[in-house]
Design a protein around this motif. Sequence first.
Motif, short mmCIF file in Angstrom:
data_model
loop_
_atom_site.label_atom_id
_atom_site.label_comp_id
_atom_site.label_asym_id
_atom_site.label_seq_id
_atom_site.Cartn_x
_atom_site.Cartn_y
_atom_site.Cartn_z
N ASP B 56 -8.78 -42.40 -5.94
CA ASP B 56 -9.11 -43.33 -4.86
C ASP B 56 -9.07 -42.60 -3.51
O ASP B 56 -8.28 -41.68 -3.31
N HIS B 57 -9.90 -43.05 -2.58
CA HIS B 57 -10.03 -42.40 -1.27
C HIS B 57 -9.49 -43.31 -0.17
O HIS B 57 -10.19 -43.61 0.80
N PHE B 58 -8.24 -43.77 -0.32
CA PHE B 58 -7.67 -44.69 0.66
C PHE B 58 -8.57 -45.91 0.81
O PHE B 58 -8.72 -46.46 1.90
N THR B 59 -9.20 -46.32 -0.29
CA THR B 59 -10.18 -47.39 -0.23
C THR B 59 -9.69 -48.62 -0.98
O THR B 59 -9.55 -49.70 -0.41
N VAL B 60 -9.43 -48.47 -2.27
CA VAL B 60 -8.91 -49.58 -3.06
C VAL B 60 -7.40 -49.70 -2.83
O VAL B 60 -6.86 -50.80 -2.72
N PHE B 61 -6.74 -48.56 -2.78
CA PHE B 61 -5.30 -48.54 -2.57
C PHE B 61 -4.98 -47.97 -1.19
O PHE B 61 -5.74 -47.20 -0.64
N GLY B 62 -3.81 -48.40 -0.68
CA GLY B 62 -3.39 -47.96 0.64
C GLY B 62 -1.90 -47.72 0.68
O GLY B 62 -1.25 -47.63 -0.38
N PRO B 63 -1.34 -47.64 1.89
CA PRO B 63 0.08 -47.32 2.00
C PRO B 63 1.01 -48.29 1.26
O PRO B 63 2.13 -47.92 0.93
N HIS B 64 0.54 -49.50 1.00
CA HIS B 64 1.38 -50.48 0.31
C HIS B 64 1.57 -50.13 -1.17
O HIS B 64 2.53 -50.57 -1.80
N LEU B 66 0.39 -46.73 -3.94
CA LEU B 66 -0.38 -45.51 -4.21
C LEU B 66 -0.08 -45.07 -5.65
O LEU B 66 0.82 -44.25 -5.88
N GLY B 148 -5.92 -37.58 -3.92
CA GLY B 148 -6.48 -37.68 -2.58
C GLY B 148 -5.52 -38.04 -1.48
O GLY B 148 -5.79 -37.76 -0.32
N VAL B 149 -4.43 -38.69 -1.80
CA VAL B 149 -3.54 -39.23 -0.79
C VAL B 149 -2.10 -38.81 -1.11
O VAL B 149 -1.65 -38.99 -2.24
N VAL B 190 -12.72 -33.35 3.94
CA VAL B 190 -13.03 -34.75 4.29
C VAL B 190 -12.29 -35.15 5.56
O VAL B 190 -11.08 -35.34 5.56
N GLY B 191 -13.04 -35.25 6.65
CA GLY B 191 -12.43 -35.65 7.91
C GLY B 191 -11.62 -34.57 8.58
O GLY B 191 -11.05 -34.78 9.65
N ASN B 232 -9.12 -30.78 1.80
CA ASN B 232 -8.42 -31.86 1.11
C ASN B 232 -9.25 -32.37 -0.08
O ASN B 232 -8.70 -32.78 -1.11
#
Lengths: 88, 274
Positions: B56-64, B66, B148-149, B190-191, B232
């Motif tokens: 996942d690219h911080f898209t479906v999942f986030g800091p809440h 992982l 990715g994260v 990426v970024g 990354n």
Amino acid sequence: MSQYATERAIWEATSGPDKIQAYLANPDAFLAQYAMTDEEKALVKAKDVKALADKHGQSHMLLMLFWLVTSGGFAALQEYLGRMNAPA
Amino acid sequence: MAQIVGGFLMPHDPLFTSAPDTPPKEQRDAVMNAFAHVNKRLKELQVDTVIVIGDDHFTVFGPHCLPRCLIVIGDASGPIEPWVGLPNEQFRINQPLAQHIMNYGFDNGVDWAVSKSITLDHSISLPIHLCFQKEENISAIPVMVNAGVEPLISNKRCFEIGKSMRDAVLAWEGNERVAIFGTGGISHWVGMPDMGRVNEEWDHMVMKAVEEGDTETLVNLSDAEIIEQSGNGGLEIKNWMVALGFIEGYRGTMIEYQPVREWVTGCGFMEIAA
């Protein structure tokens, strides 16, 4: 850690049209929901992606997503890279 | 008994479909021909199930939340990002085998995060769309590892998860013919300030290690070295390592390599087999 609160604020600001609109409509109110320092809030509002990455440990991938959704999409990518490559 | 019949490594760059005309024609044709080649090989190998490894690219999942490793055992669709330029379609999922792999992992040291219903990002969705979404007799089993994260999954763990899935498939009573995709990479930033750079030397080093079945070289790459040399996005070779762990005694064969600066990625395609 406020680094993680900032990460969550940036991520939530990118996570869907409603959240993006809420952020763009009132960044101060949006960021007030998170336990961030005043400096972090100021950097996010200023879209100072370089400082957020280099000094505050935020993910480059997340910062790029945030920049694109708050700056008009892929047309804004070169400006993002210009800021990311600016001298410190 | 189920059989493991092959594996493939490939990029999942969303610019393939969101900005399809930006590279020189020879390069974009080479990349799309490589996807077509994988489709052809799946049919030649009579594959009916593809385990697709992505991140996942911080898209479906986030800091809440992982997940370190996640398997889809129910419904899946994708891609979730409208800008990728692909329709968000429902995928065919081999749910019985996915549930077996999940349970086998639970009993053998893989504490899977589990999705019963999910909309995936481009990393898994794009390879499905470009390789077999139109083949009605081929189903998917989506698997995500956190390449990715931060906090990132380790290379060693990726090989172990691949091996666990291999053991699970070989213990399955069904008659499936199973292949695996390791997606992502190779070098791309990426970024990051170097976004647009491609490190061909690094990319060839990685592919040579795959060609030679050199697990030691790959597993010993540190995350810091991978990021320095390949960005990354280069961390996505962790997705490849899951696939390599799945194919015991693997050797790789190059299908295509294109350093596509307009797509900001070193695009490597390989077939892996014992």
